[in-house]
Design a protein around this motif. Structure first.
Motif, short mmCIF file in Angstrom:
data_model
loop_
_atom_site.label_atom_id
_atom_site.label_comp_id
_atom_site.label_asym_id
_atom_site.label_seq_id
_atom_site.Cartn_x
_atom_site.Cartn_y
_atom_site.Cartn_z
N TRP A 243 33.78 -51.84 76.46
CA TRP A 243 33.90 -50.88 75.36
C TRP A 243 35.35 -50.82 74.90
O TRP A 243 36.26 -50.78 75.73
CB TRP A 243 33.41 -49.51 75.79
N VAL A 244 35.52 -50.77 73.59
CA VAL A 244 36.86 -50.75 73.01
C VAL A 244 37.52 -49.39 73.26
O VAL A 244 36.96 -48.35 72.92
CB VAL A 244 36.80 -51.03 71.48
N ARG A 245 38.68 -49.42 73.88
CA ARG A 245 39.44 -48.19 74.09
C ARG A 245 40.43 -47.97 72.94
O ARG A 245 40.69 -46.84 72.56
CB ARG A 245 40.22 -48.27 75.41
N ALA A 246 40.99 -49.06 72.45
CA ALA A 246 41.95 -48.96 71.33
C ALA A 246 42.01 -50.32 70.65
O ALA A 246 41.75 -51.35 71.26
CB ALA A 246 43.33 -48.56 71.85
N PHE A 247 42.31 -50.29 69.37
CA PHE A 247 42.48 -51.53 68.61
C PHE A 247 43.77 -51.36 67.80
O PHE A 247 43.83 -50.60 66.85
CB PHE A 247 41.27 -51.74 67.68
N ARG A 248 44.81 -52.05 68.26
CA ARG A 248 46.13 -51.86 67.67
C ARG A 248 46.51 -53.04 66.78
O ARG A 248 46.23 -54.20 67.13
CB ARG A 248 47.20 -51.73 68.78
N SER A 249 47.14 -52.74 65.69
CA SER A 249 47.72 -53.76 64.80
C SER A 249 46.69 -54.77 64.32
O SER A 249 47.03 -55.89 63.98
CB SER A 249 48.84 -54.53 65.52
N VAL B 47 36.97 -47.85 68.11
CA VAL B 47 37.01 -47.17 69.41
C VAL B 47 35.60 -46.78 69.83
O VAL B 47 34.87 -46.16 69.06
CB VAL B 47 37.91 -45.92 69.35
N GLY B 48 35.21 -47.21 71.01
CA GLY B 48 33.89 -46.88 71.54
C GLY B 48 32.85 -47.97 71.36
O GLY B 48 31.80 -47.91 72.00
N ALA B 49 33.14 -48.95 70.50
CA ALA B 49 32.17 -50.02 70.27
C ALA B 49 32.04 -50.90 71.51
O ALA B 49 33.00 -51.11 72.24
CB ALA B 49 32.59 -50.86 69.08
N ALA B 50 30.81 -51.39 71.74
CA ALA B 50 30.58 -52.33 72.84
C ALA B 50 30.69 -53.74 72.28
O ALA B 50 30.07 -54.06 71.25
CB ALA B 50 29.21 -52.11 73.45
N ILE B 51 31.50 -54.56 72.91
CA ILE B 51 31.68 -55.92 72.41
C ILE B 51 31.60 -56.94 73.53
O ILE B 51 31.76 -56.61 74.71
CB ILE B 51 33.02 -56.10 71.65
N ILE C 139 34.00 -63.20 69.07
CA ILE C 139 33.74 -61.79 69.37
C ILE C 139 32.38 -61.41 68.80
O ILE C 139 32.09 -61.68 67.63
CB ILE C 139 34.83 -60.87 68.76
N GLU C 140 31.57 -60.79 69.63
CA GLU C 140 30.28 -60.30 69.17
C GLU C 140 30.23 -58.78 69.35
O GLU C 140 30.59 -58.28 70.41
CB GLU C 140 29.15 -60.96 69.99
N ILE C 141 29.80 -58.10 68.29
CA ILE C 141 29.64 -56.64 68.39
C ILE C 141 28.26 -56.37 68.99
O ILE C 141 27.24 -56.70 68.40
CB ILE C 141 29.74 -55.96 67.01
N LEU C 142 28.23 -55.78 70.16
CA LEU C 142 26.94 -55.47 70.78
C LEU C 142 26.42 -54.12 70.31
O LEU C 142 25.23 -53.93 70.13
CB LEU C 142 27.08 -55.46 72.31
N GLY C 143 27.34 -53.18 70.14
CA GLY C 143 26.95 -51.86 69.67
C GLY C 143 28.08 -51.24 68.89
O GLY C 143 29.19 -51.11 69.40
N ASP C 144 27.79 -50.89 67.62
CA ASP C 144 28.83 -50.29 66.79
C ASP C 144 29.11 -48.86 67.23
O ASP C 144 28.28 -48.22 67.89
CB ASP C 144 28.38 -50.29 65.32
N SER C 145 30.27 -48.36 66.84
CA SER C 145 30.63 -46.98 67.11
C SER C 145 31.32 -46.43 65.87
O SER C 145 32.44 -46.83 65.55
CB SER C 145 31.56 -46.91 68.32
#
Length: 482
Positions: A25-31, A65-69, A92-98
């Motif tokens: 799960w994405v905690r942060a996506f910077r830049s 933030v929160g997406a499962a990838i 990269i595959e998005i398994l679950g959007d947030s």
RNA sequence: UCCUGAGUAGCUCAGCCGGUUAGAGCAUCUGACUGUUAAUCAGAGGGUCGCUGGUUCGAGCCCAGCCUCAGGAGCCA
């Protein structure tokens, strides 16, 4: 495609320039370039580096933030500071959007109260990830400790018959239609018509059943949920909590104290060894929190130091009578700083007194023994009346700094006549506990045991302040959410 | 259950002696930037001021009741 590798293993990997698959799960996506990804295997995140210039912008927008990838890429030594390795993403595959507009957990500090209201999602924060990994380790260590010593894990019932031991208010269990409860001729509830044919409730303790096991298997322990319908609104009480209750045949009170102290040290050491990262994180968290407090209220030791201190020192053992003497002579008592002044022998100690003994006087865990008979339960073994005419029982309470009572136990009264006499005095119905008394009729022997509140242990080891934060879904008055 | 305090934007909070259009930071969105680590810069959107009733020309603010939360106490593990 390579098999999914957990982030904990990836971060420890000695090999680089290998293809890996990582999911989390994405905690942060910077830049628009650096994903901090977490999968719960460790408190640490793996950094995923995205080649944003050659990635579909529509996909980039879904890395929130929160997406499962799921990421396929190459594990390499990191160019940046803050991590040794990172994954250069190839796919990269998005398994679950947030949806970032609606996802409540933001990449920022949240209050513990807010997270408590979002207990279904709070596992995704660093703090709660660490807490529940530590909680697991402690539970596992409890089982391992007893297993290594030849104890039998005994499953005592969750549904029990009418609460006879007075260990607090019990929750009723019934199958009646509450709008139409069957009554007897005299207008009382007719439990004969209920599912079990009698009044039943959720267990408040597995001890009495545990004793039955110990009187044949010698060494048993229980570890299960316990329920109290007390209207307690504190940072140390829950309506549903997990309790560990060993019961050992042929043990006296000293053996009992040794067992409890050994167990506590064993499980704390286990967590320190297995959850070093988590405890380090929780130590930092606590230090940040303590910075908010005035200097004189901050603790002298860090969480890590407190746990280590606990392992390195013997618990202080003294009797209730000795504790009363210390409290009577204490500075706060003489200066009338206690809300409840310590005067005579025979009353129960207040929280402030226990805290003084543990945190100020001895500055380490304390085991108090031999409490006055009339403030303790009926099943505790009665001592001989002492020279001052004091009647005491072979009870022991272990008091921990910041927590208070973490263990309560005793040597049990194995003499049938003494036990029955005590039950009569306290109005405990002997007929309902005929099965318990049978152990004293057939092959009775000295034995002892204790109850450990598991959440209070987790509280101590994680350094958290509120017991509602160390159980996944806390149950307390006016709250059974989730 | 008792005592104390609190409830204002998604979050954390400010809001003076009761006064006109309720503010900030973070988050979110848009754009810029691109080796970041709580990224940065510019702009935008976002409110049943816990609920109900009352006082008042006028209530986020005062009063009453209720609900919820936090800390402490009791009960305990």
């Amino acid at each position: 495609m390579s098999q999914r590798v957990k982030i904990k293993a990836l971060l420890q990997s000695q090999q680089t320039d290998v293809d890996v698959t990582v999911k989390g799960w994405v905690r942060a996506f910077r830049s628009n370039r650096f994903i901090a990804l977490n999968d719960g295997s460790t408190n640490n995140n793996i950094q995923i580096v995205v080649d944003f210039e050659n990635t579909d912008p529509a996909l980039l927008k879904r890395i929130t933030v929160g997406a499962a990838i799921s990421v396929v890429g190459k594990l390499v030594a990191s160019q940046g500071k803050g991590q040794t390795v990172e994954v250069i993403a190839a796919d990269i595959e998005i398994l679950g959007d947030s949806d970032p507009e609606k996802y409540p957990i933001q990449p920022k500090k949240h209050s513990l109260e807010f997270l408590r209201e979002n207990a279904h999602l709070r596992f995704r924060t660093s703090t709660f990830g660490a807490i529940f990994r530590v909680r697991h380790s402690l539970a596992f260590a409890v089982h391992q400790f007893f297993h290594e010593r030849g104890f039998v894990y005994l499953h005592t019932p969750v549904i029990t018959q009418s609460d006879a031991e007075g260990a607090g208010e019990a929750f009723h269990v019934t199958n009646f239609d509450l709008a139409n409860v069957p009554k007897t001729d005299t207008g009382e509830v007719d439990y004969k018509q209920d599912f079990f044919g009698k009044s039943t409730n959720l267990t408040v303790s597995g001890q009495l059943e545990g004793e039955l096991g110990a009187m044949a298997l010698s060494d048993i322990y229980t570890f299960g949920p316990t329920f109290r319908a007390e209207n307690s609104n504190t940072t140390r009480h829950l309506a549903e909590f997990w309790m560990i209750e060993p019961e050992v045949a042929f043990n006296d009170l000293d053996d009992n104290m040794d067992l409890a102290e050994d167990m506590l040290k064993y499980v704390i050491k286990y967590a320190l060894d297995k959850n070093a990262d988590d405890i380090e994180f929780l130590t930092q968290r606590l230090q940040e929190e303590e910075k908010q407090k005035p200097q004189n209220e901050r603790s002298e030791m860090t969480l890590f130091e407190k746990l280590q201190f606990c392992l390195d020192h013997d618990f202080e053992r003294l009797t209730y009578t000795e504790a009363i003497e210390i409290l009577k002579e204490s500075t706060p008592n003489k200066r009338k700083k206690f809300q409840y002044p310590v005067e005579g022998w025979g009353t129960d100690l207040q929280s402030e007194h226990e805290r003084y003994l543990v945190e100020k006087h001895f500055k380490k865990p304390v085991i108090l023994t031999d409490y006055p008979k009339n403030i303790k339960a009926f099943y505790m073994r009665q001592n001989e009346v002492d020279a001052n005419g004091h009647e005491t029982v072979r009870a022991m309470d272990i008091l921990f700094p910041g927590i208070g009572e973490i263990v309560g136990g005793s040597q049990r009264e194995e003499r049938l006549d003494k036990l029955e006499q005590r039950m009569d005095e306290m109005g405990i119905p002997k007929d309902e506990l005929w099965w318990y008394l049978d152990t004293r009729r057939f092959g009775s022997c000295p034995h002892a045991g204790f109850g450990l509140g598991f959440e209070r242990l987790v509280l101590f080891v994680t350094g958290m302040g509120n017991i509602r934060d160390v159980i996944p879904f806390p149950r307390f008055p006016k709250n059974a959410e989730f």
